[in-house]
Design a protein around this motif. Structure first.
Motif, PDB file in Angstrom:
ATOM      1  N   ASN A  25       3.241  27.300   4.228  1.00 49.99           N
ATOM      2  CA  ASN A  25       2.490  27.185   2.972  1.00 49.99           C
ATOM      3  C   ASN A  25       1.316  26.228   3.187  1.00 49.99           C
ATOM      4  OD1 ASN A  25       4.619  28.683   1.839  1.00 49.99           O
ATOM      5  ND2 ASN A  25       5.740  26.830   1.315  1.00 49.99           N
ATOM      6  N   PRO A  26       0.279  26.348   2.365  1.00 51.79           N
ATOM      7  CA  PRO A  26      -0.860  25.444   2.506  1.00 51.79           C
ATOM      8  C   PRO A  26      -0.462  23.978   2.334  1.00 51.79           C
ATOM      9  CG  PRO A  26      -1.435  27.308   1.109  1.00 51.79           C
ATOM     10  CD  PRO A  26       0.049  27.376   1.337  1.00 51.79           C
ATOM     11  N   VAL A  27      -1.005  23.124   3.185  1.00 48.95           N
ATOM     12  CA  VAL A  27      -0.721  21.690   3.150  1.00 48.95           C
ATOM     13  C   VAL A  27      -1.660  21.026   2.151  1.00 48.95           C
ATOM     14  CG1 VAL A  27      -0.722  19.541   4.482  1.00 48.95           C
ATOM     15  CG2 VAL A  27       0.113  21.665   5.522  1.00 48.95           C
ATOM     16  N   ALA A  28      -1.085  20.305   1.202  1.00 50.17           N
ATOM     17  CA  ALA A  28      -1.865  19.598   0.188  1.00 50.17           C
ATOM     18  C   ALA A  28      -2.146  18.156   0.593  1.00 50.17           C
ATOM     19  CB  ALA A  28      -1.136  19.607  -1.153  1.00 50.17           C
ATOM     20  N   LYS A  29      -1.204  17.551   1.355  1.00 51.32           N
ATOM     21  CA  LYS A  29      -1.330  16.121   1.657  1.00 51.32           C
ATOM     22  C   LYS A  29      -0.629  15.796   2.968  1.00 51.32           C
ATOM     23  CE  LYS A  29       0.968  13.344  -1.151  1.00 51.32           C
ATOM     24  NZ  LYS A  29       1.362  12.424  -2.245  1.00 51.32           N
ATOM     25  N   LEU A  30      -1.226  14.881   3.728  1.00 46.65           N
ATOM     26  CA  LEU A  30      -0.603  14.341   4.927  1.00 46.65           C
ATOM     27  C   LEU A  30      -0.617  12.826   4.803  1.00 46.65           C
ATOM     28  CD1 LEU A  30      -0.873  15.362   8.584  1.00 46.65           C
ATOM     29  CD2 LEU A  30      -1.285  12.983   7.985  1.00 46.65           C
ATOM     30  N   GLU A  31       0.554  12.229   5.064  1.00 43.23           N
ATOM     31  CA  GLU A  31       0.689  10.773   5.008  1.00 43.23           C
ATOM     32  C   GLU A  31       1.295  10.280   6.319  1.00 43.23           C
ATOM     33  OE1 GLU A  31       2.279   9.753   0.706  1.00 43.23           O
ATOM     34  OE2 GLU A  31       3.121  11.642   1.476  1.00 43.23           O
ATOM     35  N   VAL A  32       0.929   9.071   6.690  1.00 48.90           N
ATOM     36  CA  VAL A  32       1.526   8.416   7.853  1.00 48.90           C
ATOM     37  C   VAL A  32       2.165   7.118   7.393  1.00 48.90           C
ATOM     38  CG1 VAL A  32       0.012   9.439   9.584  1.00 48.90           C
ATOM     39  CG2 VAL A  32      -0.688   7.337   8.442  1.00 48.90           C
ATOM     40  N   ARG A  33       3.210   6.706   8.113  1.00 45.84           N
ATOM     41  CA  ARG A  33       3.884   5.461   7.759  1.00 45.84           C
ATOM     42  C   ARG A  33       3.135   4.302   8.408  1.00 45.84           C
ATOM     43  NH1 ARG A  33       9.040   4.922   5.753  1.00 45.84           N
ATOM     44  NH2 ARG A  33       9.736   6.846   6.746  1.00 45.84           N
ATOM     45  N   ALA A  34       2.552   3.464   7.565  1.00 45.04           N
ATOM     46  CA  ALA A  34       1.837   2.271   8.013  1.00 45.04           C
ATOM     47  C   ALA A  34       2.674   1.044   7.662  1.00 45.04           C
ATOM     48  CB  ALA A  34       0.468   2.210   7.341  1.00 45.04           C
ATOM     49  N   ALA A  35       2.214  -0.118   8.047  1.00 47.85           N
ATOM     50  CA  ALA A  35       2.947  -1.358   7.778  1.00 47.85           C
ATOM     51  C   ALA A  35       3.206  -1.554   6.285  1.00 47.85           C
ATOM     52  CB  ALA A  35       2.185  -2.543   8.340  1.00 47.85           C
ATOM     53  N   SER A  36       2.276  -1.104   5.447  1.00 48.15           N
ATOM     54  CA  SER A  36       2.395  -1.289   3.995  1.00 48.15           C
ATOM     55  C   SER A  36       3.107  -0.134   3.287  1.00 48.15           C
ATOM     56  CB  SER A  36       1.004  -1.481   3.395  1.00 48.15           C
ATOM     57  OG  SER A  36       0.215  -0.328   3.650  1.00 48.15           O
ATOM     58  N   GLY A  37       3.566   0.860   4.031  1.00 51.83           N
ATOM     59  CA  GLY A  37       4.217   2.024   3.427  1.00 51.83           C
ATOM     60  C   GLY A  37       3.472   3.301   3.782  1.00 51.83           C
ATOM     61  N   TRP A  38       3.683   4.344   3.001  1.00 52.94           N
ATOM     62  CA  TRP A  38       3.035   5.625   3.269  1.00 52.94           C
ATOM     63  C   TRP A  38       1.553   5.557   2.913  1.00 52.94           C
ATOM     64  CZ3 TRP A  38       5.212   9.017   6.282  1.00 52.94           C
ATOM     65  CH2 TRP A  38       6.605   9.084   6.365  1.00 52.94           C
ATOM     66  N   LEU A  39       0.705   5.989   3.844  1.00 51.01           N
ATOM     67  CA  LEU A  39      -0.741   5.984   3.688  1.00 51.01           C
ATOM     68  C   LEU A  39      -1.234   7.422   3.695  1.00 51.01           C
ATOM     69  CD1 LEU A  39      -3.524   4.484   3.757  1.00 51.01           C
ATOM     70  CD2 LEU A  39      -3.315   4.535   6.262  1.00 51.01           C
ATOM     71  N   THR A  40      -1.891   7.853   2.613  1.00 51.36           N
ATOM     72  CA  THR A  40      -2.446   9.205   2.534  1.00 51.36           C
ATOM     73  C   THR A  40      -3.758   9.262   3.299  1.00 51.36           C
ATOM     74  OG1 THR A  40      -1.444   9.548   0.355  1.00 51.36           O
ATOM     75  CG2 THR A  40      -3.257  11.015   0.964  1.00 51.36           C
ATOM     76  N   LEU A  41      -3.867  10.228   4.214  1.00 52.70           N
ATOM     77  CA  LEU A  41      -5.087  10.381   5.000  1.00 52.70           C
ATOM     78  C   LEU A  41      -5.971  11.455   4.394  1.00 52.70           C
ATOM     79  CD1 LEU A  41      -3.756  10.277   8.686  1.00 52.70           C
ATOM     80  CD2 LEU A  41      -4.424   8.379   7.193  1.00 52.70           C
ATOM     81  N   PRO A  42      -7.290  11.228   4.367  1.00 49.72           N
ATOM     82  CA  PRO A  42      -8.193  12.255   3.852  1.00 49.72           C
ATOM     83  C   PRO A  42      -8.339  13.404   4.849  1.00 49.72           C
ATOM     84  CG  PRO A  42      -9.459  10.393   4.667  1.00 49.72           C
ATOM     85  CD  PRO A  42      -7.998  10.010   4.757  1.00 49.72           C
ATOM     86  N   ARG A  43      -8.510  14.617   4.307  1.00 51.59           N
ATOM     87  CA  ARG A  43      -8.724  15.799   5.147  1.00 51.59           C
ATOM     88  C   ARG A  43     -10.225  16.038   5.261  1.00 51.59           C
ATOM     89  NH1 ARG A  43      -5.868  21.531   4.536  1.00 51.59           N
ATOM     90  NH2 ARG A  43      -4.551  20.187   3.288  1.00 51.59           N
ATOM     91  N   TYR A  44     -10.668  16.325   6.462  1.00 51.11           N
ATOM     92  CA  TYR A  44     -12.081  16.604   6.703  1.00 51.11           C
ATOM     93  C   TYR A  44     -12.295  18.100   6.854  1.00 51.11           C
ATOM     94  CZ  TYR A  44     -13.218  11.712   6.872  1.00 51.11           C
ATOM     95  OH  TYR A  44     -13.423  10.409   6.512  1.00 51.11           O
ATOM     96  N   GLU A  45     -13.553  18.523   6.769  1.00 50.29           N
ATOM     97  CA  GLU A  45     -13.889  19.951   6.752  1.00 50.29           C
ATOM     98  C   GLU A  45     -13.428  20.686   8.004  1.00 50.29           C
ATOM     99  OE1 GLU A  45     -17.307  17.599   8.313  1.00 50.29           O
ATOM    100  OE2 GLU A  45     -16.199  17.484   6.449  1.00 50.29           O
ATOM    101  N   TYR A  46     -13.185  20.007   9.091  1.00 50.08           N
ATOM    102  CA  TYR A  46     -12.712  20.659  10.310  1.00 50.08           C
ATOM    103  C   TYR A  46     -11.181  20.665  10.383  1.00 50.08           C
ATOM    104  CZ  TYR A  46     -13.388  15.755  11.654  1.00 50.08           C
ATOM    105  OH  TYR A  46     -13.396  14.382  11.686  1.00 50.08           O
ATOM    106  N   ASN A  47     -10.524  20.416   9.238  1.00 54.64           N
ATOM    107  CA  ASN A  47      -9.086  20.556   9.031  1.00 54.64           C
ATOM    108  C   ASN A  47      -8.233  19.538   9.805  1.00 54.64           C
ATOM    109  OD1 ASN A  47      -7.087  21.757   7.479  1.00 54.64           O
ATOM    110  ND2 ASN A  47      -6.517  23.160   9.115  1.00 54.64           N
ATOM    111  N   TYR A  48      -8.774  18.365  10.024  1.00 52.86           N
ATOM    112  CA  TYR A  48      -7.995  17.246  10.547  1.00 52.86           C
ATOM    113  C   TYR A  48      -7.900  16.181   9.466  1.00 52.86           C
ATOM    114  CZ  TYR A  48      -7.706  18.611  15.465  1.00 52.86           C
ATOM    115  OH  TYR A  48      -7.393  19.246  16.640  1.00 52.86           O
ATOM    116  N   PHE A  49      -6.766  15.519   9.398  1.00 49.65           N
ATOM    117  CA  PHE A  49      -6.576  14.374   8.520  1.00 49.65           C
ATOM    118  C   PHE A  49      -6.882  13.145   9.367  1.00 49.65           C
ATOM    119  CE2 PHE A  49      -4.032  17.769   6.796  1.00 49.65           C
ATOM    120  CZ  PHE A  49      -4.138  17.623   5.415  1.00 49.65           C
ATOM    121  N   ILE A  50      -7.736  12.254   8.855  1.00 48.45           N
ATOM    122  CA  ILE A  50      -8.269  11.160   9.667  1.00 48.45           C
ATOM    123  C   ILE A  50      -7.790   9.798   9.180  1.00 48.45           C
ATOM    124  CG2 ILE A  50     -10.405  10.017  10.436  1.00 48.45           C
ATOM    125  CD1 ILE A  50     -10.045  12.855  11.572  1.00 48.45           C
TER     126      ILE A  50
END
Length: 93
Positions: A25-50
């Protein structure tokens, strides 16, 4: 088949790009676990979350599809140009 993750070429602990592959299914959000908790990464037009600061690079990844289903994967290390398998797949909608 489970989802997979690909770190963008040049990714490191100071900057990384993550692409989700083989998702049912289409991915709406990608998060990574950082020291402060889950961090939402922005998606760029070339389909990578940065992560511009590198926060969370090489840590746990949580993806959420457009239906609200979430998958969490651990052990996805920074290895550029390699597809790394996740452990699960979104339920078919």
């Amino acid at each position: 088949m489970s989802t997979s993750y690909r770190y963008k070429e040049g990714s490191s602990q100071w900057w990384c790009g993550i692409q989700v592959r083989n998702h049912r299914n289409p991915v709406a959000k990608l998060e990574v676990r950082a020291a402060s908790g889950w961090l939402t990464l922005p998606r760029y037009e070339y389909n990578y979350f940065i992560s511009a600061s590198g926060a969370g690079c090489g840590s746990d990844i949580r993806i959420t599809d457009i239906y609200g289903q979430a998958l969490v994967d651990t052990g996805v290390s920074i290895r550029d140009r390699v597809d790394q398998p996740g452990k699960a797949q979104f339920a078919r909608r």
